[in-house]
Write a protein that holds these residues in place. Structure first.
Motif, mmCIF file in Angstrom:
data_model
loop_
_atom_site.group_PDB
_atom_site.id
_atom_site.type_symbol
_atom_site.label_atom_id
_atom_site.label_comp_id
_atom_site.label_asym_id
_atom_site.label_seq_id
_atom_site.Cartn_x
_atom_site.Cartn_y
_atom_site.Cartn_z
ATOM 1 N N TYR A 13 0.890 -1.166 0.000
ATOM 2 C CA TYR A 13 0.000 0.000 0.000
ATOM 3 C C TYR A 13 0.921 1.206 0.000
ATOM 4 C CZ TYR A 13 -3.806 -3.116 1.459
ATOM 5 O OH TYR A 13 -4.743 -4.110 1.535
ATOM 6 N N ALA A 18 2.619 -4.555 2.917
ATOM 7 C CA ALA A 18 1.706 -5.237 3.835
ATOM 8 C C ALA A 18 1.931 -6.749 3.806
ATOM 9 C CB ALA A 18 0.265 -4.902 3.488
ATOM 10 N N ALA A 37 -3.576 -12.060 13.788
ATOM 11 C CA ALA A 37 -4.187 -10.956 14.531
ATOM 12 C C ALA A 37 -4.735 -9.916 13.565
ATOM 13 C CB ALA A 37 -3.153 -10.327 15.455
ATOM 14 N N ASN A 38 -5.511 -9.014 14.121
ATOM 15 C CA ASN A 38 -6.032 -7.891 13.358
ATOM 16 C C ASN A 38 -4.869 -7.111 12.736
ATOM 17 O OD1 ASN A 38 -7.834 -6.112 12.367
ATOM 18 N ND2 ASN A 38 -8.326 -5.136 14.320
ATOM 19 N N GLY A 39 -4.929 -6.866 11.429
ATOM 20 C CA GLY A 39 -3.880 -6.092 10.763
ATOM 21 C C GLY A 39 -2.718 -6.921 10.265
ATOM 22 N N ALA A 40 -2.787 -8.247 10.421
ATOM 23 C CA ALA A 40 -1.682 -9.105 9.986
ATOM 24 C C ALA A 40 -1.557 -9.140 8.465
ATOM 25 C CB ALA A 40 -1.873 -10.523 10.531
ATOM 26 N N GLY A 41 -2.677 -8.920 7.771
ATOM 27 C CA GLY A 41 -2.629 -8.912 6.305
ATOM 28 C C GLY A 41 -3.508 -9.971 5.668
ATOM 29 N N LYS A 42 -4.428 -10.541 6.425
ATOM 30 C CA LYS A 42 -5.272 -11.627 5.899
ATOM 31 C C LYS A 42 -6.173 -11.135 4.774
ATOM 32 C CE LYS A 42 -7.139 -12.270 10.017
ATOM 33 N NZ LYS A 42 -6.525 -11.124 10.711
ATOM 34 N N THR A 43 -6.860 -10.032 5.013
ATOM 35 C CA THR A 43 -7.764 -9.508 3.986
ATOM 36 C C THR A 43 -6.983 -9.071 2.753
ATOM 37 O OG1 THR A 43 -9.337 -8.819 5.660
ATOM 38 C CG2 THR A 43 -9.506 -7.729 3.528
ATOM 39 N N THR A 44 -5.806 -8.499 2.985
ATOM 40 C CA THR A 44 -4.964 -8.087 1.865
ATOM 41 C C THR A 44 -4.647 -9.290 0.976
ATOM 42 O OG1 THR A 44 -4.024 -6.360 3.250
ATOM 43 C CG2 THR A 44 -2.779 -6.959 1.281
ATOM 44 N N GLU A 85 -14.649 -9.821 3.400
ATOM 45 C CA GLU A 85 -14.767 -9.305 4.767
ATOM 46 C C GLU A 85 -15.875 -8.265 4.823
ATOM 47 O OE1 GLU A 85 -11.322 -8.170 7.668
ATOM 48 O OE2 GLU A 85 -11.796 -6.414 6.459
HETATM 49 N N1 LIG Z 1 -6.332 0.437 1.797
HETATM 50 C C1 LIG Z 1 -5.250 0.401 2.606
HETATM 51 N N2 LIG Z 1 -4.321 1.375 2.551
HETATM 52 C C2 LIG Z 1 -3.229 1.360 3.338
HETATM 53 N N3 LIG Z 1 -2.971 0.382 4.232
HETATM 54 C C3 LIG Z 1 -3.848 -0.616 4.343
HETATM 55 C C4 LIG Z 1 -5.036 -0.669 3.536
HETATM 56 N N4 LIG Z 1 -5.730 -1.783 3.859
HETATM 57 C C5 LIG Z 1 -5.005 -2.399 4.814
HETATM 58 N N5 LIG Z 1 -3.875 -1.708 5.123
HETATM 59 C C6 LIG Z 1 -2.861 -2.100 6.091
HETATM 60 O O1 LIG Z 1 -2.346 -3.361 5.716
HETATM 61 C C7 LIG Z 1 -2.176 -4.179 6.862
HETATM 62 C C8 LIG Z 1 -2.963 -5.460 6.704
HETATM 63 O O2 LIG Z 1 -4.351 -5.172 6.735
HETATM 64 P P1 LIG Z 1 -5.471 -6.282 6.498
HETATM 65 O O3 LIG Z 1 -5.075 -7.091 5.327
HETATM 66 O O4 LIG Z 1 -6.770 -5.628 6.463
HETATM 67 O O5 LIG Z 1 -5.311 -7.151 7.818
HETATM 68 P P2 LIG Z 1 -6.266 -8.250 8.444
HETATM 69 O O6 LIG Z 1 -7.304 -8.627 7.440
HETATM 70 O O7 LIG Z 1 -5.362 -9.393 8.780
HETATM 71 O O8 LIG Z 1 -6.873 -7.648 9.669
HETATM 72 C C9 LIG Z 1 -2.603 -3.353 8.058
HETATM 73 O O9 LIG Z 1 -1.444 -2.773 8.626
HETATM 74 C C10 LIG Z 1 -3.472 -2.289 7.466
HETATM 75 O O10 LIG Z 1 -3.418 -1.105 8.219
#
Ligand SMILES: Nc1ncnc2c1ncn2[C@@H]1O[C@H](COP(=O)(O)OP(=O)(O)O)[C@@H](O)[C@H]1O
Ligand SMILES: [Mg+2]
Lengths: 236, 287
Positions: A13, A18, A37-44, A85
């Motif tokens: 990003y 990420a 954990a929250n913010g680990a990068g799963k959704t990414t 998500e």
């Molecule tokens: N659109 C975005 N722009 C910038 N950073 C992002 C964006 N989406 C997620 N992040 C960052 O990428 C990291 C992984 O996020 P995410 O994949 O949502 O984690 P998870 O699903 O595991 O909670 C986090 O540090 C988050 O802040």
């Protein structure tokens, strides 16, 4: 046989990296959990597999085909469905319209109607609410709709991103039963969860993600009994 | 009575144009500032075809074809490369496209207004009221077009795909909907509606110039915002409302000079009371 292979996936990003070289595979017939954990990068990871966001590097293969740069809508035709998500049902459309959109890739009207009846039979609440605007459903019902909507495309691989988020224990059980059933009927599942205990209990195998890197893998049972996992994700 | 019908008729022209703004905004999330100029292109397509062959039906079909293709080409060439860019960059590009189209028209046809005779319908008299037949035709045909569009959006697979894209582009992609194609289609439909508006415009005012699309464009944009930008029924209601108010104000001598001011004041009042417009909804942005 590996149905989905992710090799050295990298996602950025802006300047922030990420996902830093993640590799894993999902074999045909498995339920594979991805916990972290929250913010680990799963959704990414889930978004980048389907190219909703661009990859900075790596390779993704599905059924021996390189899908690294295949757009999301083509992946649906190939048999990849994702329950994103936050469910992301079409709030302003009816329950039935949501299900029909789930079958967008299919041609036969008769077969689509038959699938809808099948979903209604399994989840009578959806039938009761079929003409209702989807935004008026409860969170649990919306998750149910999001999942059945994805199933309407008859996927080979179902990607699920935190289906239990924000749900009551009753609905968490319903959704996990649904995942088990779908898997028994032949759909391979990649399940992302913060609810690690639940996810590990139904997963054949699991991977643990920490700040953009895979740190551990094993069978669901192994990880449930792993001390460091217990401490970090299962509440001691 | 005739004021009301004139207003409804003018309003349905605004509504047709407003639909183009609102559909493009809803689905592509951008303000197509050049939309009004598509109407201008439609009027020149009619002018040219009438000069060449003299058949109004052919001229109307030409206007629809030229506008639809132009709308699609503009989207592909000017807007598609900017997908994901900042809204400001897209808006500036759209303003650039607007000036470009006006300049091209001026190069080809000159800056002076030119008369365009399409069809002369005459008028009918009911008791004490006299109505232009063109007004009734505009009202009737526009109503049929809008009903058709509503059915298309609500009942067809493609229409539902458009609604899905407008609500959540990422989720629509995941359903298998080719979002880029849906956006192209939307520009095509919006431009075809603008072509229809150019026909009705010429029935009311049989003349054109390179800037002929500006004022109806801005009025229709106002109508779309009043109705709630992104909302299809909103654009229809906003357009009709604005048209009726315009004609009513113009028919009252004391208000006549202030007609445009009253229309824009209405916009401000509605936005103060309901910032999303009459039928608009708050939107969440998603990947
Ligand atoms: N659109 C975005 N722009 C910038 N950073 C992002 C964006 N989406 C997620 N992040 C960052 O990428 C990291 C992984 O996020 P995410 O994949 O949502 O984690 P998870 O699903 O595991 O909670 C986090 O540090 C988050 O802040
Ligand atoms: Mg997440």
């Amino acid at each position: 046989m590996a149905l989905l292979t992710v090799e050295d996936l990298q996602v950025r990003y802006g300047l922030i990296q990420a996902i830093r070289g993640v590799s894993f595979e999902v074999n045909e017939g498995e339920v594979v959990a991805l916990i972290g954990a929250n913010g680990a990068g799963k959704t990414t990871i889930m978004h980048s597999i389907c190219n909703l966001i661009p990859k900075a590097g790596g390779k993704v293969t599905f059924m021996d085909k390189d899908i690294t740069n295949t757009p999301a809508h083509k992946l649906t035709y190939m048999g990849v469905a994702q329950v994103p998500e936050g469910r992301r049902i079409f709030q302003e459309l009816t329950v039935a319209e949501n299900l029909r959109l789930g079958a967008y890739t299919r041609k036969s009207k008769a077969e689509i109607n038959a699938s809808m009846e099948e979903m209604y039979e399994r989840f009578p609440i959806l039938k009761e609410r079929s003409k209702q605007i989807a935004g008026t459903l409860s969170g649990g019902e919306q998750q149910m709709l999001a999942t059945t909507r994805a199933l309407m495309s008859r996927p080979k691989l179902l990607l699920m991103d935190e289906p239990s988020m924000g749900l009551s224990p009753l609905f968490v059980n319903i959704i996990f039963d649904m995942i088990k059933k779908v898997n028994e009927e032949g759909t391979t599942v990649l399940l992302v969860e913060q609810n690690a205990k639940k996810a590990l209990s139904i997963a054949n195998r699991a991977y643990v993600l920490e700040i953009g890197k895979m740190v551990k893998t094993g069978t669901g049972k192994e990880l449930l009994e792993d001390d460091s996992i217990r401490k970090a994700y299962l509440g001691g | 009575m005739s004021t009301l019908i004139d207003g409804l008729s003018l309003g349905s022209i605004y509504a047709l144009i407003a639909l183009g703004y609102t559909m493009v905004y809803g689905i592509a999330k951008m303000l197509n500032f050049a939309h009004g100029d598509i109407i201008m292109v439609g009027t020149y397509a009619i002018l040219t075809t009438m000069a060449l062959c003299g058949f109004p039906a052919v001229a109307i079909v030409m206007a629809v074809i030229v506008c639809t293709i132009l709308g699609i080409v503009v989207e592909k060439v000017a807007y598609k490369p900017l997908r994901g860019a900042s809204p400001l960059a897209v808006l500036i590009t759209a303003i650039g496209v607007s000036y470009l189209l006006q300049s091209i028209a001026q190069l080809i046809y000159g800056a002076k207004p030119q008369p365009v005779t399409l069809i002369n319908f005459g008028h009918v008299t009911f008791g004490s009221t006299t109505l232009n037949i063109s007004t009734l035709v505009t009202l009737g045909v526009a109503a049929v077009i809008m009903a058709g569009l509503t059915v298309f959006i609500k009942k067809t697979k493609t229409g539902r795909a458009m609604l899905a894209v407008s609500e959540d582009r990422g989720a629509a992609e995941l359903m298998g909907i080719p979002v880029n194609k849906v956006i192209t289609l939307t520009f095509g439909i919006g431009s075809a509606l603008a072509a229809a508006a150019s026909v009705f415009y010429l029935l009311q005012i049989p003349a054109t110039s390179p800037t002929v699309g500006s004022l109806p464009g801005i009025k229709a944009f106002t109508a779309a915002v009043i109705g709630g930008i992104g909302s299809i029924p909103g654009a229809m209601i906003g357009g009709i409302l604005l048209g009726v108010i315009e004609k009513v104000c113009m028919s009252i001598p004391a208000l006549n000079p202030y007609t445009t001011a009253i229309e824009f004041s209405l916009l401000i009042v509605i936005l103060l009371v309901k910032p999303t417009g009459l039928l608009g909804k708050k939107r969440r942005e998603k990947v």
